[in-house]
Design a protein around this motif. Structure first.
Motif: not given
Length: 110
Positions: A34-43
């Motif tokens: 499970v991850t966050t919207y922000g983490d997906v954007a950063a990666v």
């Protein structure tokens, strides 16, 4: 040729490139992660663009594991909580009061 180039040498539509990169990150999420919207954007290369991830999740034609993405506080997707809880439970993710409490992998890892 760069991965973002087209076959005819022209530059691809930036919106298509953004979606592809974000979908690639989403598709790489493993079961129980499970991850966050922000983490997906950063990666994906778009730091601080969490809303872009949310928009792409809502509009993409790709079958992405949307249930593995929550907000920074672990809050589930409004209006889809029951379905998201069930999908996460199948992956051994623990939720409580509409939030992810613990997950086998990712930001909320135990």
């Amino acid at each position: 040729m760069n991965a973002d180039d087209t076959d005819d040498g022209t530059e691809p539509d930036p919106a298509v490139v953004r979606e592809r990169r974000i979908v690639d990150v989403l598709m790489a999420l493993q079961e129980g992660e499970v991850t966050t919207y922000g983490d997906v954007a950063a990666v994906a290369g778009y730091p601080k663009q969490s809303r872009l991830v949310g928009r792409i999740l809502q509009t993409t034609d790709h079958d992405v594991p949307w249930w593995r993405v929550v907000n920074a506080a672990g809050r589930l997707v409004p209006g889809h909580e029951a379905e998201q809880i069930e999908l996460l439970r199948e992956e051994d993710v623990i939720t409580r009061n509409g939030r992810v409490v613990s997950a086998p992998h990712g930001r909320f890892g135990a």
